[in-house]
Design a protein around this motif. Structure first.
Motif, short mmCIF file in Angstrom:
data_model
loop_
_atom_site.label_atom_id
_atom_site.label_comp_id
_atom_site.label_asym_id
_atom_site.label_seq_id
_atom_site.Cartn_x
_atom_site.Cartn_y
_atom_site.Cartn_z
N ALA A 56 -2.05 -1.19 9.93
CA ALA A 56 -1.56 -0.29 11.06
C ALA A 56 -0.18 -0.46 11.19
O ALA A 56 0.62 0.23 11.33
N LEU A 57 0.36 -1.83 10.85
CA LEU A 57 1.81 -2.10 11.16
C LEU A 57 2.53 -1.77 10.10
O LEU A 57 3.65 -0.95 10.32
N ALA A 58 1.99 -1.39 8.88
CA ALA A 58 2.97 -0.91 7.61
C ALA A 58 2.96 0.74 7.92
O ALA A 58 4.17 1.01 7.83
N LEU A 59 1.97 1.42 8.56
CA LEU A 59 2.26 2.60 9.01
C LEU A 59 3.21 2.97 10.19
O LEU A 59 3.95 3.92 10.11
N GLU A 60 3.22 1.87 11.13
CA GLU A 60 3.74 2.09 12.44
C GLU A 60 5.35 1.80 11.68
O GLU A 60 6.50 2.51 12.38
N GLU A 61 5.67 0.85 10.74
CA GLU A 61 7.10 0.60 10.44
C GLU A 61 7.46 1.86 9.27
O GLU A 61 8.33 1.58 8.71
N LYS A 62 6.35 2.43 8.74
CA LYS A 62 6.82 3.50 7.72
C LYS A 62 7.07 2.48 6.32
O LYS A 62 7.76 3.06 5.59
N ASP A 63 6.55 1.43 6.36
CA ASP A 63 6.53 0.85 5.31
C ASP A 63 5.30 1.18 4.08
O ASP A 63 4.32 0.65 3.72
N PHE A 64 5.56 2.29 3.29
CA PHE A 64 4.62 2.67 2.50
C PHE A 64 4.31 1.93 1.27
O PHE A 64 3.16 2.09 0.72
N THR A 65 5.25 1.18 1.03
CA THR A 65 5.16 0.12 -0.24
C THR A 65 3.94 -0.62 0.07
O THR A 65 2.90 -0.97 -0.77
N THR A 66 4.17 -1.47 1.22
CA THR A 66 3.14 -2.19 1.78
C THR A 66 1.75 -1.68 1.98
O THR A 66 0.76 -2.16 1.66
N HIS A 67 2.08 -0.61 2.64
CA HIS A 67 0.61 0.23 3.01
C HIS A 67 -0.07 0.60 1.58
O HIS A 67 -1.11 0.25 1.41
#
Ligand code: FEO
Length: 168
Positions: A106-117
């Motif tokens: 959820a945090l990865a999506l919120e931060e738009k960190d698609f690599t981590t997602h």
């Protein structure tokens, strides 16, 4: 580069995986002491898997420009009531880990960190597998509790083979 918040939550996960490894090692040792070879081998394999999970998180933090921190691990329980309690505690722990990984997703999506997602998807799959494999064992233990249905179940499997030969 990871955000500070992401680095922190990933390092918290390093600690949770390390605790899971310690917990399953304690369960393996308890089962081995009780003479339950199958159960202890199952948990010895799990403790290794959890260590690998811990390493994956730690190394990912380093790979993305953060600092993977080696955690202090709490002492896991030494004794357990019985084998069913052990697997129920393992399932509870896996469910907690699943919730924890979902929070990171959820945090990865919120931060738009698609690599981590994207990277986390392996763990999303892994949690599904781990929860269902522990649940299957609990289901078998429940059968065993009710009139030795588990042993009956195994007998039936052998009987099917014999029946097939008889018909040939
Ligand atoms: Fe690493 Fe079983 O979760």
């Amino acid at each position: 580069m990871l955000s500070k918040k992401m680095e922190e939550i990933l390092n918290l996960q390093v600690g949770k995986e390390a605790y899971a490894s310690a917990l399953y090692l304690a369960m393996a040792s308890w089962a081995e002491n009780k003479g339950m070879e199958g159960v202890s081998e199952w948990f010895y394999a799990q403790t290794e898997e959890e260590r690998l999970h811990m390493l994956k998180f730690l190394r990912y933090v380093n790979e993305r420009g953060g600092h993977g921190v080696v955690p202090l691990v709490d002492q896991p329980p030494v004794a357990f009531k019985d084998v069913k309690t052990v697997f129920e505690a393992a399932l509870e722990h896996e469910q907690m880990v699943t919730r924890s990984i979902n929070e990171i997703v959820a945090l990865a999506l919120e931060e738009k960190d698609f690599t981590t997602h994207h990277w986390l998807q392996w763990f999303v799959e892994e949690q599904l597998e781990e929860e269902s494999s522990v649940q299957r064992i609990i289901d078998k233990l429940n059968l065993l509790g009710e009139h030795n249905l588990y042993l009956f179940d195994r007998d039936i499997m052998g009987m099917r083979g014999a029946g097939a030969e008889g018909e040939a």
